[in-house]
Design a protein around this motif. Sequence first.
Motif, short mmCIF file in Angstrom:
data_model
loop_
_atom_site.label_atom_id
_atom_site.label_comp_id
_atom_site.label_asym_id
_atom_site.label_seq_id
_atom_site.Cartn_x
_atom_site.Cartn_y
_atom_site.Cartn_z
N ARG A 1 0.80 -1.28 -0.04
CA ARG A 1 -0.07 -0.11 0.05
C ARG A 1 0.97 1.46 -0.07
O ARG A 1 0.61 2.30 -0.52
N LEU A 2 2.00 1.23 0.74
CA LEU A 2 2.80 2.46 0.88
C LEU A 2 3.57 2.53 -0.71
O LEU A 2 3.41 3.78 -0.94
N PHE A 3 3.98 1.64 -1.30
CA PHE A 3 4.53 1.73 -2.68
C PHE A 3 3.67 2.29 -3.58
O PHE A 3 3.90 2.83 -4.33
N THR A 4 2.27 1.83 -3.25
CA THR A 4 1.33 2.19 -4.36
C THR A 4 0.93 3.79 -4.12
O THR A 4 0.90 4.49 -5.10
N GLU A 5 0.97 4.18 -3.02
CA GLU A 5 0.82 5.57 -2.85
C GLU A 5 1.90 6.59 -3.33
O GLU A 5 1.62 7.55 -3.83
N VAL B 1 13.13 17.03 4.65
CA VAL B 1 12.72 17.96 3.31
C VAL B 1 11.45 17.33 2.47
O VAL B 1 10.73 18.40 2.05
N VAL B 2 11.53 16.31 2.32
CA VAL B 2 10.57 15.97 1.35
C VAL B 2 9.30 15.17 1.85
O VAL B 2 8.36 15.38 1.60
N PHE B 3 9.49 14.45 2.95
CA PHE B 3 8.43 13.46 3.29
C PHE B 3 7.69 14.12 4.88
O PHE B 3 6.74 13.33 5.13
N ALA C 1 2.53 13.97 4.63
CA ALA C 1 3.18 14.03 3.56
C ALA C 1 3.92 12.64 3.35
O ALA C 1 4.33 12.68 2.20
N ALA C 2 4.22 11.90 4.57
CA ALA C 2 4.81 10.69 4.11
C ALA C 2 3.99 9.74 3.00
O ALA C 2 4.67 8.67 2.55
N LEU C 3 2.89 10.04 2.69
CA LEU C 3 1.96 9.19 1.85
C LEU C 3 1.38 9.77 0.52
O LEU C 3 0.68 9.51 -0.27
N ASN D 1 5.24 13.54 -3.27
CA ASN D 1 6.36 13.36 -2.91
C ASN D 1 7.31 12.14 -3.04
O ASN D 1 8.64 12.25 -3.29
N GLY D 2 6.65 10.95 -3.54
CA GLY D 2 7.16 9.85 -3.99
C GLY D 2 7.62 10.08 -5.22
O GLY D 2 8.65 9.50 -5.91
N GLU D 3 7.02 10.65 -6.17
CA GLU D 3 7.36 10.87 -7.50
C GLU D 3 8.74 11.91 -7.80
O GLU D 3 9.60 11.47 -8.42
#
Length: 841
Positions: free
Chosen positions: A476-480, A776-778, A785-787, A791-793
């Motif tokens: 689920r985390l990697f999907t988000e 800085v990012v998450f 913001a972690a999801l 931010n993942g992109e």
Amino acid sequence: MIKAAARPRQWQRQWQQYQLRQWQQPHQQWQRQRWVCSACQSQRAVSAPSPPSVPRRTHQLPVSLLTPAHQRRRFATSPKPSLLNLDFLPASGSASLRTKGNDYALRAVFDQPAAWEEFSQVAGVVNVGLFRNAFLKDPRGFLIFARVSLARARAVVERVLAAKSVAEYRVIVRELDRLSDILCRVLDMSDFVRVTHPHSQTRRAASDAWDMVYQYMNELNTMSGLHDQLAVAMANPEVTAVWSEEEKAVADVLKLDFTKSAVNLPQRSRDRFVELSSEISTVASAFVQDMEPEQQTVTLPSSSLMGMDPLQARSLTRGGTVYLPTWSGQAALALRTVHDSDARKAIYYASRTASRRSVDILEHLMRLRSELATLSGFESYGHLALRDRMMASSPEAVNQFLRALAESNRPKASQEMAELLAQKQTTFPRETALDPWDKDYYSDLIRRPLRLSGGRQGDLLAPYFSLGNVMLGLSRLFTELYGIRFVPRQPLVGETWHPDVRRLDVISDTDGLVAVLYCDLFYRPNKSPNPAHFTVRCSREITEAEMTEVWQQTNSNPDTAMFGNPAIASTDGMAFSEQGGTVKQLPTIALVCDFPQPAATGDQPALLTFSQLETLFHEMGHAAHSILARTSFQTVSGTRCATDLAELPSTLMEYFAADASVLGLFARHHDTGEAVPYRIVAQKVRQARRFEASDMENQIILAMLDQALHSERAGAAGDAFDSTTIFHDIQKRYGSGPPDPPSTRWQGFFGHLSGYGSTYYSYLFDRVLAQRVWDVVFSAGEGGAALRRENGERLKESLLKWGGGRDPWKCLSEVLGDERLADGSERAMALVGSWGSTKKH
């Protein structure tokens, strides 16, 4: 209430219904995924139809041309819901996360032995080979695989050596990368099998294949022709003008590899280089294997062990005397718990004093490495080692980082030492200083109330972390973040090395199948307890010309007659994708851990401690790097990046493991469905980080020692080279706590000097970078913001997708939005060190 005996039948019935629904989807849906399953194409005659199977890509050291690589539940209320009811799990904003069938299957194959037994049964008896490599259907196949690969490699070598035209030189990097891939397919696969496979005959065959290919690589090490041809290509502007950024990065890596193997030296120097390399390998192995303390046993009166676990103390006592092995868990426990300061002092001296022989072997190793560096034209071994895919370009850059990190860490470390002294003074008010044997004891006293206030926290948290739920959470985390998810697939006959191994296909929202992940996560006898991520095969683009060549070789060789078309033949039967006319072999990854087995009967799943949860997240960070960096060249794919960047994605994942919004995706009690109490998680993290600055300071000192031992001093001092003095001087200069007594020789126990060799700092470097990326990012801005997908992109597009195919400093500068990092100078290294690294939870 559902009876236990009825559950397997219910599971089977519900899973069959789910399969039927998937089969009823239009065939075009499967075509849109744009992947090709080589096993399905060549094995159409399996007796019973099944849903379309999807195909499937080390510890993560980069492998290049001449450098082989050596991780259910029930509601308490009655009646209990059906097994496919996932309503207690939190719904995600992503529609794919609400696919109950896939969610259930992913969790069930890890948590329910009966479900896995049903799921993993495959109709038919056709052996597809280990990892679906068609050569590896039995132990003999490893030698066939090696021979076929060597024939292919020799053809590539002949073509490279014969190159003359601009057109031929333009493809020389691709040819050399292909040569590397051909050899590393055997080496990486064989290396994994020979240390992991449960059957000795298969391990021996894999080892023989590894030796055969490695011997050929040694032959290449003595050939100057490949180096000369690459140099010609790199010097011609007409050639390099058409190379991509990734292609140029591969050329630089290969050039460095040739330089390190001394193929550009005169013959006499090359011969000495080979002698030194062999002796260094032997001495480094002896240093680790023969390591021993000066004093094997500490003898104490039994009364001196007050405070230690009585059962442990009694097991070491004979006739009123304690015989405590210097190298033992009991010795470490005694340093933390024994009240008697004199007893702790005796144990400390023994456990910090390596034998004179161990230190002599270490210093001999340092002198040999210094000679090798001088022979190769480098100022020191540190200069030589840091030329190999490192972000730090020189020892001075590393020392800039370490000094800046020590400076930023010192205030917190000094504060922690003051707290320990204050704790000591509650018992001994007149004491004004800590002794070295006080640190573990008083830090344990301070940590103890944290542990007791939460009870047995490991036991409190474990019910929320069933292995199946954690794997579901990772999916689920990697999907988000990245738009990829895990889908369990039935392994075919011969595909895995043990019945416990689960196969997961990694499916992208846009590209279909992008990788295959084999999970060997449960404990079994004689299995290595060390968690690890292996890239069994890297991502790489396969050209039309290569497929044609391999297909022609296939038709003339009885050993390769099992392949049905050129694409299957060129990937040895393993998974590949085809998009827009481009064929890519897909990364194949194995994760190995030693988690407890779920109960064979009943519905008690395997439950993880929080530490084991962090371990799995860490190893999955390496896997994500291998999955997302599907480069065109295997030399720079995935974790084959700068060595001091390779731990960034995995260390970053540890932050996700402790984030409340991430835990909200999956951390539910396996029995009641209750969400994990985050206050207990936060307390667990605080407990683990209680003296983090002191621990960090120790790691800084060890990294500085690594640099000092591999500096010019090792060669210049000759027989006067004294590693003990060097270690104690560093401790006194950079330590906030009491240094080791002068008579101790702890550096003789520093086994990492064997493998790291001037790169031990990289662990600290990536810890600092991981914290910075997280901050800085998450974790910036509002909660959650972690999801966030953006931010993942940002992380994927700026850093992860490049593997080693782009300047890592540019990647960092882009993902952090900090132009000061772009040039990768010593100033940039110092800037990273100034950020510090204590986690902010």
